[in-house]
Scaffold this active site. Structure first.
Site, mmCIF file in Angstrom:
data_model
loop_
_atom_site.group_PDB
_atom_site.id
_atom_site.type_symbol
_atom_site.label_atom_id
_atom_site.label_comp_id
_atom_site.label_asym_id
_atom_site.label_seq_id
_atom_site.Cartn_x
_atom_site.Cartn_y
_atom_site.Cartn_z
ATOM 1 N N HIS A 133 1.069 74.074 4.103
ATOM 2 C CA HIS A 133 1.281 74.770 2.833
ATOM 3 C C HIS A 133 2.303 75.899 2.915
ATOM 4 O O HIS A 133 2.682 76.439 1.890
ATOM 5 C CB HIS A 133 -0.042 75.330 2.313
ATOM 6 C CG HIS A 133 -0.526 76.539 3.051
ATOM 7 N ND1 HIS A 133 -1.146 76.461 4.276
ATOM 8 C CD2 HIS A 133 -0.460 77.865 2.741
ATOM 9 C CE1 HIS A 133 -1.456 77.678 4.680
ATOM 10 N NE2 HIS A 133 -1.047 78.544 3.776
ATOM 11 N N GLY A 158 5.494 72.215 1.226
ATOM 12 C CA GLY A 158 4.088 72.564 1.059
ATOM 13 C C GLY A 158 3.889 73.766 0.163
ATOM 14 O O GLY A 158 2.988 73.775 -0.701
ATOM 15 N N TYR A 210 11.989 61.111 14.574
ATOM 16 C CA TYR A 210 11.236 61.497 13.375
ATOM 17 C C TYR A 210 10.959 60.263 12.510
ATOM 18 O O TYR A 210 9.852 60.088 11.991
ATOM 19 C CB TYR A 210 12.028 62.542 12.587
ATOM 20 C CG TYR A 210 11.407 62.959 11.282
ATOM 21 C CD1 TYR A 210 10.393 63.911 11.243
ATOM 22 C CD2 TYR A 210 11.836 62.414 10.077
ATOM 23 C CE1 TYR A 210 9.826 64.304 10.042
ATOM 24 C CE2 TYR A 210 11.273 62.799 8.872
ATOM 25 C CZ TYR A 210 10.269 63.747 8.866
ATOM 26 O OH TYR A 210 9.712 64.131 7.668
ATOM 27 N N THR A 218 14.084 61.995 -0.525
ATOM 28 C CA THR A 218 15.453 62.116 -0.060
ATOM 29 C C THR A 218 15.636 63.532 0.478
ATOM 30 O O THR A 218 14.686 64.293 0.601
ATOM 31 C CB THR A 218 16.439 61.796 -1.202
ATOM 32 O OG1 THR A 218 17.746 61.669 -0.675
ATOM 33 C CG2 THR A 218 16.397 62.856 -2.278
ATOM 34 N N ASN A 219 16.869 63.932 0.816
ATOM 35 C CA ASN A 219 17.117 65.227 1.456
ATOM 36 C C ASN A 219 16.661 66.382 0.568
ATOM 37 O O ASN A 219 17.191 66.576 -0.533
ATOM 38 C CB ASN A 219 18.617 65.381 1.750
ATOM 39 C CG ASN A 219 19.124 64.307 2.685
ATOM 40 O OD1 ASN A 219 18.965 64.378 3.887
ATOM 41 N ND2 ASN A 219 19.735 63.276 2.111
ATOM 42 N N HIS A 255 18.796 71.534 8.018
ATOM 43 C CA HIS A 255 19.478 70.366 7.478
ATOM 44 C C HIS A 255 20.836 70.779 6.896
ATOM 45 O O HIS A 255 21.173 71.963 6.837
ATOM 46 C CB HIS A 255 18.608 69.699 6.418
ATOM 47 C CG HIS A 255 17.407 69.012 6.977
ATOM 48 N ND1 HIS A 255 16.153 69.587 6.980
ATOM 49 C CD2 HIS A 255 17.256 67.795 7.571
ATOM 50 C CE1 HIS A 255 15.284 68.756 7.538
ATOM 51 N NE2 HIS A 255 15.921 67.666 7.901
ATOM 52 N N TRP A 258 30.558 69.673 10.087
ATOM 53 C CA TRP A 258 30.346 68.605 11.070
ATOM 54 C C TRP A 258 30.833 67.262 10.536
ATOM 55 O O TRP A 258 30.585 66.904 9.373
ATOM 56 C CB TRP A 258 28.863 68.486 11.387
ATOM 57 C CG TRP A 258 28.387 69.489 12.404
ATOM 58 C CD1 TRP A 258 28.923 70.719 12.666
ATOM 59 C CD2 TRP A 258 27.280 69.337 13.283
ATOM 60 N NE1 TRP A 258 28.210 71.343 13.648
ATOM 61 C CE2 TRP A 258 27.199 70.522 14.056
ATOM 62 C CE3 TRP A 258 26.344 68.325 13.505
ATOM 63 C CZ2 TRP A 258 26.219 70.714 15.026
ATOM 64 C CZ3 TRP A 258 25.360 68.521 14.468
ATOM 65 C CH2 TRP A 258 25.305 69.694 15.220
ATOM 66 N N ASP A 310 28.528 61.858 12.198
ATOM 67 C CA ASP A 310 28.401 61.786 10.743
ATOM 68 C C ASP A 310 26.978 61.444 10.309
ATOM 69 O O ASP A 310 26.548 61.797 9.225
ATOM 70 C CB ASP A 310 29.337 60.708 10.185
ATOM 71 C CG ASP A 310 30.711 61.266 9.823
ATOM 72 O OD1 ASP A 310 30.834 62.496 9.696
ATOM 73 O OD2 ASP A 310 31.637 60.462 9.667
#
Length: 319
Positions: free
Chosen positions: A15, A20, A140, A168-169, A183, A206, A280
């Site tokens: 949480h 969370g 993961y 998704t992201n 991320h 990157w 990538d």
């Protein structure tokens, strides 16, 4: 049985994380106040005995499993054993304990990185296990695939009402902005902010900047979780008989396009410099959101607005 009683006991695992914490806010806004919350110091979900004792004592009606070890490409590469072992332990312990105490519905949360690297776009739920994974987040992804499959097995053998939502992201207030473990969106947001404040002439990006990514505001994902908790079981089974649902916007942008948005919102004119020695990752990762739309849910927050809200939070709490 779907969530219909405002007094139902709801355990939100994880949480205090990005998602969370957003789920807790959404549940409270929706009128659900009987929430069971434990920090990782109070309850280590990697400990099977501790998890079993907790579930026997609390006996929650509903569970949202948002607890996980997460991170970007660099973190996955540096800590592969931690990523797969911790996530497998957390998932197995919670799912088994929830089965034993007859939880009415459990929502297992994961990521669309479970789908093969070269799968057709947009990614449909049926593409699961149809090809090789992206190497940069394999550890993961394998753990989350195991969690989805375990939920499906428990549904089949024990008739557990366990549903898997693959996001998704995600990005949003409370995100991780550490350049070593974050991320792509929060990492770039921090880079552009520091370039503006320190008057740096360039930002290092990157890879080539060509990969396309879909981004979902964390508050929208939390809304989707609360929505799914309330969908009748027969409706869920009709739309998603395997219990698997993608959650996203159905729209993507290239990393270079994302950088353009971030540069405008942060208000800096620094140049982009691509570090092509860095990977990538998957060329494109856009999800098919037909199932969620069929159930009646669509992500409400446009990407620029979500970034503006996230940047406002970053400036107040992190900058």
């Amino acid at each position: 049985m779907h969530l219909e009683n405002a007094n139902a006991k709801i355990y939100v695992a994880g949480h205090r994380g990005l998602l969370g914490s957003a789920i807790v806010r959404q549940l409270r806004c929706a009128g659900f106040q009987n929430l069971i919350l434990r920090t990782s110091k109070d309850l280590d979900l990697r400990d099977q005995s501790a998890t079993d004792i907790f579930f026997e004592a609390e006996r929650p009606d509903f569970v949202v499993l948002a607890a996980a070890r997460v991170g970007g490409i660099l973190a996955n590469d540096q800590y592969p054993a931690d990523f797969i072992c911790d996530n497998l332990s957390i998932q197995n312990n919670v799912l088994q304990a929830a089965t034993r105490v007859h939880v009415r519905r459990l929502v297992f949360l994961g990521s669309t990185c479970i789908y093969p690297r070269e799968a057709p776009q947009p990614l449909k739920e049926s593409y699961l296990l149809s090809g090789p994974l992206e190497e940069t987040n394999r550890w993961y992804a394998v753990a989350k695939i195991a969690g989805v499959t375990q939920c499906q097995a428990l549904r089949r053998q024990h008739r557990c009402d366990f549903v898997s939502l693959m996001a998704t992201n995600l990005y949003g207030p409370g995100d991780n902005f550490d350049l070593q473990t974050s991320h792509v969106l929060p990492a770039l947001l921090r880079k552009f902010h520091e370039a503006r404040v320190l008057e740096q002439p360039e930002v290092i990006v990157w890879g080539s900047g060509k990969p396309r990514r879909e981004f979902l505001f964390s508050e929208d994902m939390a809304e989707a979780c609360v929505f799914v908790l309330q969908v009748p079981e027969e409706e869920l089974h009709r739309v998603a008989p395997d219990g698997l649902l993608n959650v996203g916007t159905g729209q993507d942008v290239s990393i270079n396009e994302l950088c353009g948005m971030l540069r405008d919102i942060v208000d800096t004119r620094c140049a982009l410099v691509h570090d092509r020695s860095k990977p990538d990752g998957t060329p494109q990762k856009l999800v098919d959101v037909t199932r969620m739309q069929t159930l009646g849910w669509t992500a409400p927050t446009p990407l620029p607005l979500g970034i503006e809200k996230t940047y406002a939070w970053y400036q107040k709490h992190c900058a």
